[in-house]
Write an enzyme that holds these catalytic residues in place. Structure first.
Site, PDB file in Angstrom:
ATOM      1  N   ASN A  99       0.823  -1.222   0.000  1.00 60.29           N
ATOM      2  CA  ASN A  99       0.000   0.000   0.000  1.00 60.29           C
ATOM      3  C   ASN A  99       0.854   1.268   0.000  1.00 60.29           C
ATOM      4  O   ASN A  99       0.777   2.110   0.884  1.00 60.29           O
ATOM      5  CB  ASN A  99      -0.982   0.006   1.179  1.00 60.29           C
ATOM      6  CG  ASN A  99      -0.306  -0.032   2.540  1.00 60.29           C
ATOM      7  OD1 ASN A  99       0.820  -0.491   2.668  1.00 60.29           O
ATOM      8  ND2 ASN A  99      -0.980   0.474   3.545  1.00 60.29           N
ATOM      9  N   ASP A 101      -3.461  -5.454   1.905  1.00 61.38           N
ATOM     10  CA  ASP A 101      -3.437  -4.969   3.282  1.00 61.38           C
ATOM     11  C   ASP A 101      -3.497  -3.444   3.352  1.00 61.38           C
ATOM     12  O   ASP A 101      -2.913  -2.738   2.543  1.00 61.38           O
ATOM     13  CB  ASP A 101      -2.185  -5.445   4.020  1.00 61.38           C
ATOM     14  CG  ASP A 101      -2.195  -5.015   5.479  1.00 61.38           C
ATOM     15  OD1 ASP A 101      -3.170  -5.328   6.168  1.00 61.38           O
ATOM     16  OD2 ASP A 101      -1.251  -4.336   5.908  1.00 61.38           O
ATOM     17  N   HIS A 107      -2.442 -10.118  11.209  1.00 62.71           N
ATOM     18  CA  HIS A 107      -2.742  -9.477  12.506  1.00 62.71           C
ATOM     19  C   HIS A 107      -4.043  -9.925  13.169  1.00 62.71           C
ATOM     20  O   HIS A 107      -4.947  -9.121  13.384  1.00 62.71           O
ATOM     21  CB  HIS A 107      -2.701  -7.950  12.379  1.00 62.71           C
ATOM     22  CG  HIS A 107      -3.355  -7.345  11.154  1.00 62.71           C
ATOM     23  ND1 HIS A 107      -4.628  -7.659  10.753  1.00 62.71           N
ATOM     24  CD2 HIS A 107      -2.887  -6.452  10.245  1.00 62.71           C
ATOM     25  CE1 HIS A 107      -4.910  -6.965   9.657  1.00 62.71           C
ATOM     26  NE2 HIS A 107      -3.881  -6.243   9.326  1.00 62.71           N
ATOM     27  N   ASN A 152      -5.514  -0.784  13.644  1.00 67.02           N
ATOM     28  CA  ASN A 152      -6.509  -1.568  12.944  1.00 67.02           C
ATOM     29  C   ASN A 152      -5.899  -2.899  12.526  1.00 67.02           C
ATOM     30  O   ASN A 152      -4.957  -2.899  11.748  1.00 67.02           O
ATOM     31  CB  ASN A 152      -6.992  -0.798  11.700  1.00 67.02           C
ATOM     32  CG  ASN A 152      -8.173  -1.479  11.051  1.00 67.02           C
ATOM     33  OD1 ASN A 152      -8.744  -2.409  11.608  1.00 67.02           O
ATOM     34  ND2 ASN A 152      -8.519  -1.037   9.862  1.00 67.02           N
ATOM     35  N   ASP A 182       3.553  -5.635  11.691  1.00 64.65           N
ATOM     36  CA  ASP A 182       2.659  -4.614  11.115  1.00 64.65           C
ATOM     37  C   ASP A 182       3.244  -3.218  11.361  1.00 64.65           C
ATOM     38  O   ASP A 182       2.516  -2.262  11.642  1.00 64.65           O
ATOM     39  CB  ASP A 182       1.227  -4.732  11.653  1.00 64.65           C
ATOM     40  CG  ASP A 182       0.214  -4.032  10.749  1.00 64.65           C
ATOM     41  OD1 ASP A 182       0.598  -3.498   9.686  1.00 64.65           O
ATOM     42  OD2 ASP A 182      -0.989  -3.999  11.107  1.00 64.65           O
ATOM     43  N   HIS A 205       4.003   6.563  11.089  1.00 68.53           N
ATOM     44  CA  HIS A 205       3.145   7.737  10.915  1.00 68.53           C
ATOM     45  C   HIS A 205       3.834   8.947  11.513  1.00 68.53           C
ATOM     46  O   HIS A 205       4.684   8.820  12.401  1.00 68.53           O
ATOM     47  CB  HIS A 205       1.790   7.545  11.607  1.00 68.53           C
ATOM     48  CG  HIS A 205       0.886   6.600  10.909  1.00 68.53           C
ATOM     49  ND1 HIS A 205       0.378   6.846   9.649  1.00 68.53           N
ATOM     50  CD2 HIS A 205       0.416   5.378  11.269  1.00 68.53           C
ATOM     51  CE1 HIS A 205      -0.375   5.819   9.283  1.00 68.53           C
ATOM     52  NE2 HIS A 205      -0.367   4.913  10.236  1.00 68.53           N
TER      53      HIS A 205
HETATM   54 ZN    ZN Z   1      -3.883  -4.669   7.921  1.00 68.25          ZN
HETATM   55 ZN    ZN Z   2      -0.507  -3.788   7.777  1.00 73.13          ZN
END
Ligand code: ZN
Ligand code: ZN
Length: 437
Positions: free
Chosen positions: A96, A154, A234, A280, A307, A311
């Site tokens: 992503n 994802d 996750h 999340n 994960d 940020h």
């Molecule tokens: Zn995810």
């Molecule tokens: Zn992720």
């Protein structure tokens, strides 16, 4: 490249069942020999591992490196450096990015940036759908040809069951897993945290556990239908654990990962509207946390993944509802897992290395995860005894978003070797001197 002799450590190699104090010789980018009194080749570097653990390098199946597109948050180089500082010799990069990693051009870019950085190995994960839009399947053959090791959308769930079915069928042809972010958007919509007593108290809209479990159930059913391999990202709820247990009993090709925050924290961490606790899937209840820990012990959940989601400080300073999801994890994952799971007596240290190195390699069919003769010279020397404190300002990651600041842990990397070269060596902090000589 000089040979490296790692001397006198407790060598734990779950792939072979080895757990003994011995030496490891790395040469030509491979494990050349394991045993006592190997003799020191004249030109060898020596790593004194006495009193420490020597293990195959950790492997993370779930990392967000943000490049291309958001290099202010993380780059492949800074992420790969954070990885080796955390003891990881390989990470799998989620697609992503901007542009999305849905074609061979982006896959090739990630591979070449990782080579240039020369730290952890980086394996790209290709997108399931073009632009992660959920409309058209990406060209899996092209992605795999360029170096992708799995596919995933994802960041976004695959809402269309038809698309997930097709992805599983198509991925099966290429022998790769489909890694899914399980979230029914129609149930989760607008939710900022786990739906429960804390969300009610804080007046925040919640995300029910069912939003995850519905998709876990669907994915398992489709994996059975297609014979494809689904890897569930996750996992956070006790209901998901039950579903995976039943699927494994039936022999369905399902593997699953859990993140340190989900076996460490609960939704109580959101009290005071702390946006560092916003992720999340969200942090769940104590019973969920317990179920995830037990599932890691029982092998219902196969691996621990980070994960890692960088940020901006500013972004996390927003109102809870508007703050982005996720925390960074590469530099705290081993310490959290060791402190929470091994020190508590739930897992043995070899079990933990199995779940952070050997099994991740096996599940995504990656090199590494083993210290067998001829295996890649990817290795970590771990200090599991000396307490340390999480100091986000010392992170190699470009971002600082973690709920674990100031937490006291045990377990961290002292020396990390990738492709037979020392790529990380922790600076001495008034304690032990550097170990490579
Ligand atoms: Zn995810
Ligand atoms: Zn992720």
């Amino acid at each position: 490249m000089k040979p490296i002799l790692v001397q006198g450590g407790r060598v734990i190699d779950p792939a072979s069942g080895r757990d003994e104090t011995t030496d490891v010789l790395l040469k030509g980018g491979k494990v050349e020999a394991v045993g006592r009194n190997l003799g020191r080749p004249d030109d060898a570097e020596v790593i004194d591992a006495a009193g420490r653990i020597v293990a195959p390098g950790l492997i993370d199946l779930h990392t967000h490196l943000r490049e291309p597109g958001q290099e202010d948050l993380e780059t492949i180089a800074t992420g790969a450096m954070a990885a080796v500082a955390g003891g990881f010799t390989a990470v799998c990069a989620m697609p992503n990015t901007d542009p999305v990693c849905d074609n061979q051009g982006v896959v090739g870019f990630i591979v070449s940036q990782a080579q240039r950085a020369g730290k952890a190995r980086v394996y790209p994960i290709g997108a399931i759908s073009v632009g992660q839009q959920g409309a058209r399947l990406a060209e899996f053959g092209e992605l795999v040809g360029a170096g992708a090791v799995a596919v995933s959308d994802d960041g976004k769930p695959v809402m269309s069951s038809h698309m997930m079915r097709t992805a599983l069928e198509y991925a099966r042809v290429f022998g790769i897993p489909v890694a899914d972010h399980c979230e029914d958007m129609t149930l989760a919509q607008g939710g900022a945290m786990h739906e429960g007593t804390v969300s009610t108290r804080l007046g925040l809209k919640g995300i029910p556990s069912a939003a995850e479990e519905i998709m876990v159930a669907r994915d398992i059913i489709l994996a059975e239908l297609t014979g494809g391999h689904v890897h569930l990202c996750h996992m956070s709820t006790r209901g998901s654990v039950d579903l995976i247990r039943r699927a494994k009993e039936k022999g369905i090709k399902v593997t699953a990962e859990a993140c340190p925050h989900h076996f460490t924290l609960t939704h109580e961490a959101c009290e005071g509207y702390d946006t560092h606790a916003k992720m999340n899937p969200p942090l769940r209840e104590e019973e969920d946390r317990e179920a995830i820990r037990q599932a890691l012990k029982d092998g219902i959940i196969d691996v621990i993944a980070t994960d890692h989601a960088p940020h901006h400080y500013d972004a996390k300073e927003r109102e809870f509802d508007d703050a982005p999801n996720g925390i960074i994890g590469l530099e705290t994952a081993f310490g959290l897992a060791h402190s929470e799971l091994v020190e508590s007596g739930l897992l043995s240290l070899p079990d933990l290395i199995h779940r952070m190195s050997t099994l991740p390699a096996r599940i995504f069919k990656l090199p590494g995860g083993s210290l067998a003769l001829g295996a890649p010279a990817d290795l970590v020397v771990l200090d599991t005894a000396t307490p340390w404190t999480v100091r986000p300002d010392a992170f190699y990651s470009k971002s600082r978003n973690t709920p674990f600041a100031d937490r006291a842990l045990t377990g961290r990397a002292d020396v990390t070797v990738v492709r037979g070269q020392v790529v990380y060596q922790r600076a001495a902090e008034g304690g032990r001197p550097g170990t490579v000589r």
